[in-house]
Write an enzyme that holds these catalytic residues in place. Sequence first.
Site, PDB file in Angstrom:
ATOM      1  N   GLU A  66       0.917  -1.174   0.119  1.00 47.03           N
ATOM      2  CA  GLU A  66      -0.025  -0.058   0.127  1.00 47.03           C
ATOM      3  C   GLU A  66       0.730   1.305   0.016  1.00 47.03           C
ATOM      4  O   GLU A  66       0.460   2.121  -0.693  1.00 47.03           O
ATOM      5  CB  GLU A  66      -0.754   0.161   1.145  1.00 47.03           C
ATOM      6  CG  GLU A  66      -2.230  -0.860   1.254  1.00 47.03           C
ATOM      7  CD  GLU A  66      -1.705  -2.489   1.421  1.00 47.03           C
ATOM      8  OE1 GLU A  66      -0.558  -2.637   1.912  1.00 47.03           O
ATOM      9  OE2 GLU A  66      -2.472  -3.206   1.160  1.00 47.03           O
ATOM     10  N   ARG A 271       9.949 -12.110   3.171  1.00 45.53           N
ATOM     11  CA  ARG A 271       9.208 -10.830   3.339  1.00 45.53           C
ATOM     12  C   ARG A 271       9.275 -10.189   4.717  1.00 45.53           C
ATOM     13  O   ARG A 271       9.408  -8.811   4.834  1.00 45.53           O
ATOM     14  CB  ARG A 271       7.435 -11.315   3.463  1.00 45.53           C
ATOM     15  CG  ARG A 271       6.517 -10.188   3.659  1.00 45.53           C
ATOM     16  CD  ARG A 271       6.231  -9.310   2.264  1.00 45.53           C
ATOM     17  NE  ARG A 271       5.412  -8.515   2.439  1.00 45.53           N
ATOM     18  CZ  ARG A 271       5.104  -7.545   1.562  1.00 45.53           C
ATOM     19  NH1 ARG A 271       5.685  -7.851   0.405  1.00 45.53           N
ATOM     20  NH2 ARG A 271       4.029  -6.706   1.485  1.00 45.53           N
ATOM     21  N   ASN A 338       2.529  -8.675  -4.472  1.00 46.37           N
ATOM     22  CA  ASN A 338       2.145  -8.101  -5.571  1.00 46.37           C
ATOM     23  C   ASN A 338       2.852  -8.290  -6.827  1.00 46.37           C
ATOM     24  O   ASN A 338       4.107  -8.083  -6.921  1.00 46.37           O
ATOM     25  CB  ASN A 338       2.346  -6.483  -5.230  1.00 46.37           C
ATOM     26  CG  ASN A 338       2.043  -5.612  -6.206  1.00 46.37           C
ATOM     27  OD1 ASN A 338       1.667  -5.867  -7.275  1.00 46.37           O
ATOM     28  ND2 ASN A 338       2.108  -4.247  -5.799  1.00 46.37           N
ATOM     29  N   PRO A 339       2.058  -8.887  -7.843  1.00 44.80           N
ATOM     30  CA  PRO A 339       2.783  -9.399  -9.063  1.00 44.80           C
ATOM     31  C   PRO A 339       3.201  -8.201  -9.986  1.00 44.80           C
ATOM     32  O   PRO A 339       3.990  -8.469 -11.171  1.00 44.80           O
ATOM     33  CB  PRO A 339       1.883 -10.225  -9.770  1.00 44.80           C
ATOM     34  CG  PRO A 339       0.712  -9.781  -9.354  1.00 44.80           C
ATOM     35  CD  PRO A 339       0.750  -9.173  -7.890  1.00 44.80           C
TER      36      PRO A 339
END
Length: 422
Positions: A66, A271, A338-339
């Site tokens: 985001e 991550r 997110n790709p």
Amino acid sequence: MPAGGALLVGYRLAMRALAPVAPWVLRRRLARGKEDPERMGEKLGRPSLPRPEGPLVWMHAVGVGEVLALPALAEALRARRPELEVLITSTSLTSARALAANMPEGARHQFLPLDCPRFARAFLDHWRPDLSVWAERDVWPVLIGETRARGIPLALINGRMNAASLRAKAPARRFFAAVYGQFDHIGVQDAGTAAHFAALGVRAQVTGALKTAARPLADFPQARAINVAALAGRRLWLAASTHPGDEAVVIAAHKALLQHDPEACLIVAPRLPARAPEVLDALKAAGIAATLLSEDGRLPRPPGPAHVVGRVGQMGLWYRLADAAFVGGSLAPVGGHNPNEPALLDCAILHGPNVANFAEDYAALHAAGAAREVRDAESLAEALRDSSLAAQIAPARAVAGRGAQALQAEAARLLAMLEARA
């Protein structure tokens, strides 16, 4: 007083009572490496930067994905109104570090204060925003209420609410309706999310997913040139934003790939960068020589068969260097990441079946033949060996670029809100 309003008053009183223990909570987090010691005061309503002159747009997000959608929106606003200044807030160290490498011109970052009346008032007294834009999954009722009370227009953008989130909010439906009802505009990614907001008694407008309009992640040309020379033509693939449920498959697939291509090089970017030592141990336990990468992202000479990224903000470097990327959180039961980030940087996309967080994005990529699903180490290794994988790159870039129109439309709505206040 409506029930929702009474609940808001109760929440506000509870947060006011918790304010005295906030410094202790932050010190505990600091001891665990979750706070910046130089900037901890920002979370107590003590900004560390001056307010710039002129109109100020305040944007807030928490998650890395985001937050990284906001620079493109800031640029779209400033392209129409160059005099605008932008404040971007977030709450976590990870998101702040990711943003640091991707900060647009005319913007600055601060940590969002804790949701207590005293801290919220101090923050707003200092920054005096002319527009407040939230790209957030959660709500911060005190900050939202204080902003509303000052007549500052409020917008929620890029909203997403799945069925599980709706079920969690349903018992406090009136509370959430009262919070969301303070926004002048709520833009959401899809019709399902709009229906879930409606179930809470809140009207939302389907505006599309703005993450697909994010700028390409920042490049590190010097480190990239050094790494290209170090690789000397060797193949490099990336396991991006991985979780424990992804890494066992990634490691097994790389072992299989090394049997066909002993020179192949794997980069694993967990991550949570703090997990890098854990990932390093897992690679070594599997018999794969591995090292932790340096802070500047430079590969050793010669590179080994595997390396682990231990810091945030470097993904633009590795997506540009990799032939293919497995996007994590998709074999692990996380919902995928997110790709569009690899798609914008000419990196072939592989992923597992758990992609609910980006279901529409992956559906569009698959419709264009621009992504491939894998389910285990065997299918991942097979995909990496497939010479046709490179054919996914061009259509993926085309799909990822479709969000620009939605971004420009949202920017126009936000500027209309700003101008209506002037």
